[in-house]
Motif scaffolding. Structure first.
Motif, PDB file in Angstrom:
ATOM      1  N   GLN A   1       0.821  -1.210   0.000  1.00 27.47           N
ATOM      2  CA  GLN A   1       0.000   0.000   0.000  1.00 27.47           C
ATOM      3  C   GLN A   1       0.859   1.266   0.000  1.00 27.47           C
ATOM      4  O   GLN A   1       0.356   2.359   0.225  1.00 27.47           O
ATOM      5  N   GLY A   2       2.160   1.101  -0.244  1.00 19.50           N
ATOM      6  CA  GLY A   2       3.050   2.250  -0.204  1.00 19.50           C
ATOM      7  C   GLY A   2       3.603   2.609  -1.575  1.00 19.50           C
ATOM      8  O   GLY A   2       3.569   1.819  -2.522  1.00 19.50           O
ATOM      9  N   GLN A   3       4.120   3.827  -1.644  1.00 16.25           N
ATOM     10  CA  GLN A   3       4.784   4.323  -2.854  1.00 16.25           C
ATOM     11  C   GLN A   3       6.270   4.511  -2.526  1.00 16.25           C
ATOM     12  O   GLN A   3       6.612   5.169  -1.552  1.00 16.25           O
TER      13      GLN A   3
ATOM     14  N   LYS B   1       7.842   6.918  -0.045  1.00 12.19           N
ATOM     15  CA  LYS B   1       7.511   8.318  -0.290  1.00 12.19           C
ATOM     16  C   LYS B   1       6.105   8.680   0.167  1.00 12.19           C
ATOM     17  O   LYS B   1       5.784   9.855   0.282  1.00 12.19           O
ATOM     18  N   GLY B   2       5.274   7.693   0.413  1.00  7.09           N
ATOM     19  CA  GLY B   2       3.907   7.980   0.832  1.00  7.09           C
ATOM     20  C   GLY B   2       3.019   6.774   0.604  1.00  7.09           C
ATOM     21  O   GLY B   2       3.489   5.666   0.309  1.00  7.09           O
ATOM     22  N   ASP B   3       1.731   6.987   0.756  1.00 13.74           N
ATOM     23  CA  ASP B   3       0.750   5.920   0.583  1.00 13.74           C
ATOM     24  C   ASP B   3       0.248   5.902  -0.860  1.00 13.74           C
ATOM     25  O   ASP B   3       0.010   6.950  -1.463  1.00 13.74           O
ATOM     26  N   ALA B   4       0.061   4.694  -1.366  1.00 12.69           N
ATOM     27  CA  ALA B   4      -0.453   4.523  -2.732  1.00 12.69           C
ATOM     28  C   ALA B   4      -1.834   3.896  -2.738  1.00 12.69           C
ATOM     29  O   ALA B   4      -2.448   3.786  -3.812  1.00 12.69           O
ATOM     30  N   GLY B   5      -2.328   3.477  -1.579  1.00  9.13           N
ATOM     31  CA  GLY B   5      -3.644   2.848  -1.539  1.00  9.13           C
ATOM     32  C   GLY B   5      -3.638   1.527  -2.311  1.00  9.13           C
ATOM     33  O   GLY B   5      -2.736   0.704  -2.169  1.00  9.13           O
ATOM     34  N   TRP B   6      -4.646   1.363  -3.162  1.00  9.08           N
ATOM     35  CA  TRP B   6      -4.785   0.135  -3.946  1.00  9.08           C
ATOM     36  C   TRP B   6      -4.230   0.293  -5.362  1.00  9.08           C
ATOM     37  O   TRP B   6      -4.449  -0.568  -6.216  1.00  9.08           O
ATOM     38  N   GLU B   7      -3.503   1.371  -5.580  1.00 12.30           N
ATOM     39  CA  GLU B   7      -2.989   1.638  -6.922  1.00 12.30           C
ATOM     40  C   GLU B   7      -1.985   0.573  -7.376  1.00 12.30           C
ATOM     41  O   GLU B   7      -1.944   0.205  -8.559  1.00 12.30           O
TER      42      GLU B   7
ATOM     43  N   GLU C   1      10.460  -0.785 -14.050  1.00 14.92           N
ATOM     44  CA  GLU C   1       9.670  -0.129 -13.011  1.00 14.92           C
ATOM     45  C   GLU C   1      10.448   0.017 -11.711  1.00 14.92           C
ATOM     46  O   GLU C   1      10.416   1.060 -11.071  1.00 14.92           O
ATOM     47  N   LYS C   2      11.124  -1.066 -11.306  1.00 14.61           N
ATOM     48  CA  LYS C   2      11.816  -1.111 -10.002  1.00 14.61           C
ATOM     49  C   LYS C   2      10.921  -0.535  -8.901  1.00 14.61           C
ATOM     50  O   LYS C   2      11.297   0.346  -8.148  1.00 14.61           O
ATOM     51  N   ASP C   3       9.723  -1.128  -8.816  1.00 13.11           N
ATOM     52  CA  ASP C   3       8.692  -0.628  -7.910  1.00 13.11           C
ATOM     53  C   ASP C   3       8.482  -1.648  -6.793  1.00 13.11           C
ATOM     54  O   ASP C   3       7.930  -2.740  -7.020  1.00 13.11           O
ATOM     55  N   VAL C   4       8.916  -1.295  -5.589  1.00 14.37           N
ATOM     56  CA  VAL C   4       8.767  -2.191  -4.449  1.00 14.37           C
ATOM     57  C   VAL C   4       7.294  -2.382  -4.094  1.00 14.37           C
ATOM     58  O   VAL C   4       6.863  -3.477  -3.701  1.00 14.37           O
ATOM     59  N   GLY C   5       6.500  -1.340  -4.229  1.00 14.24           N
ATOM     60  CA  GLY C   5       5.079  -1.446  -3.932  1.00 14.24           C
ATOM     61  C   GLY C   5       4.368  -2.422  -4.848  1.00 14.24           C
ATOM     62  O   GLY C   5       3.551  -3.235  -4.399  1.00 14.24           O
TER      63      GLY C   5
END
Length: 346
Positions: free
Chosen positions: A87-89, A97-103, A310-314
């Motif tokens: 649920q994080g960004q 960096k913040g919350d991403a919700g369900w994105e 992407e290298k996106d942990v979220g």
């Protein structure tokens, strides 16, 4: 004798010297029976039996604390952190960096390679588990027979299961090598092929090569599960079927295999979980290939965080949540189909 020293008779004894009076021993033995209910001994035995095996809840909790701490530290805490991460960004360096919700979940479901990854996962799990079960049944049937060197063969079978998956996978990388691999060398020497095969670089051979390794490392555990199951098959039942004229195939299909259902259930469920989560085999054999052409959901999750653009942990954490839900659904459906309560109660 003086009057002061003359003994005085006990009135109770004097009264009890009559013809109808009970003796002291009779009176002492009769009093408890008169005041105790007939079922008192049974109640006492019942109370003492109820105390046997009973443990105080605090004592039971003390014994369970190590297991509970292990479950909390190894299962629950990582699961909570995984959900929080999903649920994080995060930045490219992994800083939140913040919350991403369900994105992140939406991004995973909309990923262009998700269909390929799911297809590869189904092919990988079904192929490895099915081939492993069939081969293990045949090999276990052979290994329960008496023959010279049987113990040595059983010990040798354990080696692939005891060895590290990374070491085994790297060994097969060398065996599959296009230029120096022993498999290509043997095939060329036997004139079965005209040129070396790129087992790990050719798309038509990569999945097949990974399935071979998956079956190789899954066989030992499954074989020993079936050996234990075959050891529980009653000999008198097989002898009775032989006397009745049943052929070896009829005895195996109608007697041995049905009695192996609990072992089959255990082997199938555990192999599905192990193969589904088998990261080292797929990553080691498929690391040289770009994209997600031969990846399963477990390596897809890893590449989203560390090797993709992407290298996106979220997103990777969201894919991990989907992985957990997927394996739970698959195992639950399988147990529902085979009616696991009935099988395990046999």
């Amino acid at each position: 004798m003086s009057p002061s020293t003359t003994p005085t008779p006990d009135p109770a004894l004097a009264a009890g010297s009559g013809a109808g009076a009970p003796s002291p021993s009779t009176d002492a033995s009769a009093t408890p029976h008169a005041s105790t209910p007939p079922d008192a001994p049974r109640r006492r035995r019942r109370r003492s039996a109820g105390r046997i095996g009973q443990v105080h809840p605090l004592v039971a909790l003390l014994w369970l604390l190590p297991a509970l701490a292990l479950i909390l530290g190894v299962v629950l805490y990582p699961a909570i952190k995984l959900f929080q991460a999903s649920q994080g960004q995060y930045s490219i360096t992994g800083l939140r960096k913040g919350d991403a919700g369900w994105e992140n979940y939406v991004k995973v479901l909309q990923h262009e390679d998700l269909g390929t990854v799911l297809t590869n996962t189904v092919i990988w799990v079904v192929s490895v588990v099915a081939i492993t079960i069939v081969l293990s049944l045949a090999l276990a049937q052979f290994l329960v027979k008496q023959f010279p060197g049987r113990r040595l063969v059983r010990w040798a079978i354990i080696i692939p299961w005891a060895a590290s998956l990374v070491i085994t996978s790297q060994l097969f990388v060398l065996l599959y090598d296009y230029n120096y691999g022993i498999i290509n060398h043997v095939l060329l020497s036997l004139h079965l092929i005209g040129q070396p095969i790129d087992f790990l670089g050719d798309d038509s051979w990569t999945m097949f090569s990974m399935v071979v390794v998956g079956v190789f490392v899954s066989l030992p555990f499954t074989i020993f599960v079936f050996i234990a199951g075959l050891g529980a098959v009653p000999d008198d039942v097989l002898e009775a079927a032989t006397v009745d004229g049943a052929s070896p195939w009829q005895r195996y299909w109608n007697i041995t295999l049905p009695l192996l259902r609990p072992a089959l259930m255990i082997a199938t469920v555990l192999n599905v979980i192990y193969v589904f989560n088998s990261f080292p085999i797929i990553y080691t054999l498929n690391d040289r290939n770009p994209g997600y052409t031969h990846d399963t959901t477990i390596t897809f999750m890893y590449k989203l965080a560390f090797k993709s653009q992407e290298k996106d942990v979220g997103m990777s954490a969201a894919a991990g949540v989907f992985n957990v839900l997927l394996i739970l659904v698959v195992v639950a459906v399988y147990l529902k189909i085979i009616n696991w309560r009935e099988e395990t109660s046999r």
